[in-house]
Design a protein around this motif. Structure first.
Motif, PDB file in Angstrom:
ATOM      1  N   SER A   1       0.218   3.014  -3.580  1.00 34.79           N
ATOM      2  CA  SER A   1      -1.127   3.632  -3.053  1.00 34.79           C
ATOM      3  C   SER A   1      -1.522   5.336  -4.550  1.00 34.79           C
ATOM      4  O   SER A   1      -2.315   4.682  -4.871  1.00 34.79           O
ATOM      5  CB  SER A   1      -1.484   3.793  -1.638  1.00 34.79           C
ATOM      6  OG  SER A   1      -0.581   4.787  -1.202  1.00 34.79           O
ATOM      7  N   LYS A   2      -0.251   5.557  -4.087  1.00 40.08           N
ATOM      8  CA  LYS A   2      -0.577   7.424  -4.849  1.00 40.08           C
ATOM      9  C   LYS A   2      -0.658   7.132  -6.113  1.00 40.08           C
ATOM     10  O   LYS A   2      -1.811   7.554  -6.821  1.00 40.08           O
ATOM     11  CB  LYS A   2       0.723   8.107  -4.236  1.00 40.08           C
ATOM     12  CG  LYS A   2       0.550   8.501  -2.748  1.00 40.08           C
ATOM     13  CD  LYS A   2       1.847   9.559  -2.500  1.00 40.08           C
ATOM     14  CE  LYS A   2       1.326   9.722  -1.429  1.00 40.08           C
ATOM     15  NZ  LYS A   2       2.306  10.864  -0.157  1.00 40.08           N
TER      16      LYS A   2
ATOM     17  N   PHE B   1      -4.329   5.636  -7.593  1.00 33.84           N
ATOM     18  CA  PHE B   1      -5.124   6.192  -6.602  1.00 33.84           C
ATOM     19  C   PHE B   1      -5.206   7.579  -7.580  1.00 33.84           C
ATOM     20  O   PHE B   1      -6.542   7.553  -8.337  1.00 33.84           O
ATOM     21  CB  PHE B   1      -4.969   6.839  -5.195  1.00 33.84           C
ATOM     22  CG  PHE B   1      -6.587   8.614  -5.620  1.00 33.84           C
ATOM     23  CD1 PHE B   1      -7.475   7.139  -4.885  1.00 33.84           C
ATOM     24  CD2 PHE B   1      -6.026   8.991  -5.858  1.00 33.84           C
ATOM     25  CE1 PHE B   1      -8.360   8.304  -4.472  1.00 33.84           C
ATOM     26  CE2 PHE B   1      -7.199  10.460  -5.542  1.00 33.84           C
ATOM     27  CZ  PHE B   1      -8.452   9.369  -5.137  1.00 33.84           C
TER      28      PHE B   1
ATOM     29  N   LEU C   1     -10.141   1.684  -5.375  1.00 32.71           N
ATOM     30  CA  LEU C   1      -8.513   1.432  -5.001  1.00 32.71           C
ATOM     31  C   LEU C   1      -8.214   0.475  -4.074  1.00 32.71           C
ATOM     32  O   LEU C   1      -7.994  -0.263  -3.475  1.00 32.71           O
ATOM     33  CB  LEU C   1      -8.153   2.954  -4.257  1.00 32.71           C
ATOM     34  CG  LEU C   1      -6.849   2.982  -3.509  1.00 32.71           C
ATOM     35  CD1 LEU C   1      -5.673   2.600  -4.313  1.00 32.71           C
ATOM     36  CD2 LEU C   1      -6.385   4.385  -2.580  1.00 32.71           C
ATOM     37  N   GLN C   2      -9.773   0.292  -3.085  1.00 31.34           N
ATOM     38  CA  GLN C   2      -9.081  -0.504  -1.539  1.00 31.34           C
ATOM     39  C   GLN C   2      -9.864  -2.175  -2.549  1.00 31.34           C
ATOM     40  O   GLN C   2      -9.629  -2.232  -2.030  1.00 31.34           O
ATOM     41  CB  GLN C   2     -10.511  -0.533  -0.428  1.00 31.34           C
ATOM     42  CG  GLN C   2     -11.013  -1.469   0.156  1.00 31.34           C
ATOM     43  CD  GLN C   2     -11.338  -1.189   1.554  1.00 31.34           C
ATOM     44  OE1 GLN C   2     -12.193   0.192   1.516  1.00 31.34           O
ATOM     45  NE2 GLN C   2     -12.284  -2.136   2.256  1.00 31.34           N
TER      46      GLN C   2
ATOM     47  N   TYR D   1       0.447  -0.778   0.003  1.00 32.49           N
ATOM     48  CA  TYR D   1       0.188  -0.075   0.292  1.00 32.49           C
ATOM     49  C   TYR D   1       0.720   1.393   0.033  1.00 32.49           C
ATOM     50  O   TYR D   1       1.008   2.160  -0.827  1.00 32.49           O
ATOM     51  CB  TYR D   1      -1.208  -0.108   1.587  1.00 32.49           C
ATOM     52  CG  TYR D   1      -1.945   0.853   1.012  1.00 32.49           C
ATOM     53  CD1 TYR D   1      -2.906   1.358   0.510  1.00 32.49           C
ATOM     54  CD2 TYR D   1      -1.427   2.431   1.808  1.00 32.49           C
ATOM     55  CE1 TYR D   1      -4.077   1.910   0.152  1.00 32.49           C
ATOM     56  CE2 TYR D   1      -2.461   3.465   1.680  1.00 32.49           C
ATOM     57  CZ  TYR D   1      -3.541   3.061   1.097  1.00 32.49           C
ATOM     58  OH  TYR D   1      -4.347   4.016   0.612  1.00 32.49           O
TER      59      TYR D   1
ATOM     60  N   HIS E   1      -8.924   7.865  -9.859  1.00 32.61           N
ATOM     61  CA  HIS E   1      -9.088   9.156  -9.820  1.00 32.61           C
ATOM     62  C   HIS E   1      -9.263   9.268 -11.026  1.00 32.61           C
ATOM     63  O   HIS E   1     -10.769  10.131 -11.160  1.00 32.61           O
ATOM     64  CB  HIS E   1      -8.467  10.138  -8.327  1.00 32.61           C
ATOM     65  CG  HIS E   1      -9.315  10.939  -8.265  1.00 32.61           C
ATOM     66  ND1 HIS E   1      -8.722  12.692  -8.956  1.00 32.61           N
ATOM     67  CD2 HIS E   1     -10.020  10.909  -7.894  1.00 32.61           C
ATOM     68  CE1 HIS E   1      -9.760  12.937  -9.157  1.00 32.61           C
ATOM     69  NE2 HIS E   1     -10.806  12.816  -7.951  1.00 32.61           N
TER      70      HIS E   1
ATOM     71  N   ARG F   1     -13.341  11.687  -5.815  1.00 35.21           N
ATOM     72  CA  ARG F   1     -12.383  10.995  -4.457  1.00 35.21           C
ATOM     73  C   ARG F   1     -13.045   9.400  -3.743  1.00 35.21           C
ATOM     74  O   ARG F   1     -12.558   8.770  -3.732  1.00 35.21           O
ATOM     75  CB  ARG F   1     -12.624  12.207  -4.034  1.00 35.21           C
ATOM     76  CG  ARG F   1     -11.441  11.855  -2.812  1.00 35.21           C
ATOM     77  CD  ARG F   1     -10.873  13.543  -2.097  1.00 35.21           C
ATOM     78  NE  ARG F   1      -9.421  12.631  -1.158  1.00 35.21           N
ATOM     79  CZ  ARG F   1      -8.412  12.680  -1.854  1.00 35.21           C
ATOM     80  NH1 ARG F   1      -8.025  12.323  -3.226  1.00 35.21           N
ATOM     81  NH2 ARG F   1      -7.212  12.278  -1.137  1.00 35.21           N
ATOM     82  N   GLU F   2     -14.575   9.547  -2.936  1.00 40.94           N
ATOM     83  CA  GLU F   2     -14.816   8.677  -2.684  1.00 40.94           C
ATOM     84  C   GLU F   2     -14.858   7.243  -3.299  1.00 40.94           C
ATOM     85  O   GLU F   2     -14.912   6.355  -2.828  1.00 40.94           O
ATOM     86  CB  GLU F   2     -15.895   9.103  -1.789  1.00 40.94           C
ATOM     87  CG  GLU F   2     -15.630  10.362  -1.513  1.00 40.94           C
ATOM     88  CD  GLU F   2     -17.041  10.475  -0.373  1.00 40.94           C
ATOM     89  OE1 GLU F   2     -18.446  10.375  -0.526  1.00 40.94           O
ATOM     90  OE2 GLU F   2     -17.651  11.993   0.299  1.00 40.94           O
TER      91      GLU F   2
ATOM     92  N   GLU G   1     -11.636   6.110  -3.748  1.00 43.73           N
ATOM     93  CA  GLU G   1     -11.037   5.568  -2.986  1.00 43.73           C
ATOM     94  C   GLU G   1     -11.647   3.935  -2.280  1.00 43.73           C
ATOM     95  O   GLU G   1     -10.850   2.911  -2.560  1.00 43.73           O
ATOM     96  CB  GLU G   1     -10.862   6.274  -1.374  1.00 43.73           C
ATOM     97  CG  GLU G   1     -10.396   7.437  -1.643  1.00 43.73           C
ATOM     98  CD  GLU G   1     -10.917   8.726  -0.745  1.00 43.73           C
ATOM     99  OE1 GLU G   1     -12.207   8.397   0.349  1.00 43.73           O
ATOM    100  OE2 GLU G   1      -9.799   9.772  -0.135  1.00 43.73           O
ATOM    101  N   ASP G   2     -12.768   4.014  -3.196  1.00 39.17           N
ATOM    102  CA  ASP G   2     -13.805   2.482  -3.138  1.00 39.17           C
ATOM    103  C   ASP G   2     -13.076   1.479  -3.649  1.00 39.17           C
ATOM    104  O   ASP G   2     -12.728   0.019  -3.920  1.00 39.17           O
ATOM    105  CB  ASP G   2     -15.018   2.235  -2.575  1.00 39.17           C
ATOM    106  CG  ASP G   2     -15.623   3.023  -2.174  1.00 39.17           C
ATOM    107  OD1 ASP G   2     -15.104   3.385  -0.895  1.00 39.17           O
ATOM    108  OD2 ASP G   2     -16.665   3.746  -1.941  1.00 39.17           O
TER     109      ASP G   2
END
Length: 176
Positions: A26-27, A30, A47-48, A22, A34, A40-41, A44-45
């Motif tokens: 992650s960056k 993401f 990404l998870q 991660y 994105h 954004r939200e 993020e989901d």
């Protein structure tokens, strides 16, 4: 920790490996998500979900077929596209206000600005205009090769050939 050391730990399902994975990726993942999702939200989901897929499917990664980073970027991109095409997402978008669509008219949606966000602008600028157009459709706008073929009014085989040649050109620029 090197990528090779990380892969060994991931294969062993070592708990610390997930944190390192991660932290390392992650960056950049993401950013790719994105650009496609534009929320954004939701990004993020996605990404998870991507990290869960990487963790669960690590056995399907084959080093002989490509770099690990390329493999995880493809997982991120495909997961974002899958989310965008899902029935639930499409239903949630039906009642959005017109404010959510201002970005379609905004200059910030141009390829050059999108490429800038992941630091590739100088490399993509070196490509032929047709390559820039194909990379924009396939990688930044999330089109399938069939959709790109229809959008550009060229045969599917031509899109595939151009895509392969353009990616090879980009790889050569990145090696220098």
């Amino acid at each position: 920790m090197t990528q090779e050391e990380l892969l060994v730990l991931i294969y062993k399902k070592d708990d610390k490996a997930f944190t390192h994975l991660y932290d390392m990726y992650s960056k950049s993942l993401f950013s790719v998500i994105h650009v496609l999702v534009r929320n954004r939200e939701e990004a993020e989901d996605v990404l998870q979900d991507v990290f869960v897929k990487i963790w669960k499917n690590i056995d399907s990664y084959q080093e002989s077929k490509g770099r690990f980073y390329t493999w995880i970027i493809n997982i991120a991109r495909n997961t974002a596209i899958d989310m965008l095409r899902s029935k639930n997402f499409n239903n949630s978008q039906k009642n959005l206000s017109s404010d959510n669509f201002v970005h379609l008219l905004d200059d910030s949606s141009k390829l050059i600005n999108k490429v800038d966000t992941i630091g590739m602008q100088e490399f993509v600028k070196r490509l032929k205009p047709k390559c820039i157009q194909i990379i924009d459709l396939l990688f930044f706008k999330g089109y399938t090769q069939q959709e790109a073929s229809e959008e550009l009014a060229i045969p599917l085989g031509t899109v595939k050939t151009h895509n392969r040649n353009c990616i090879n050109d980009l790889r050569n620029y990145l090696k220098v």
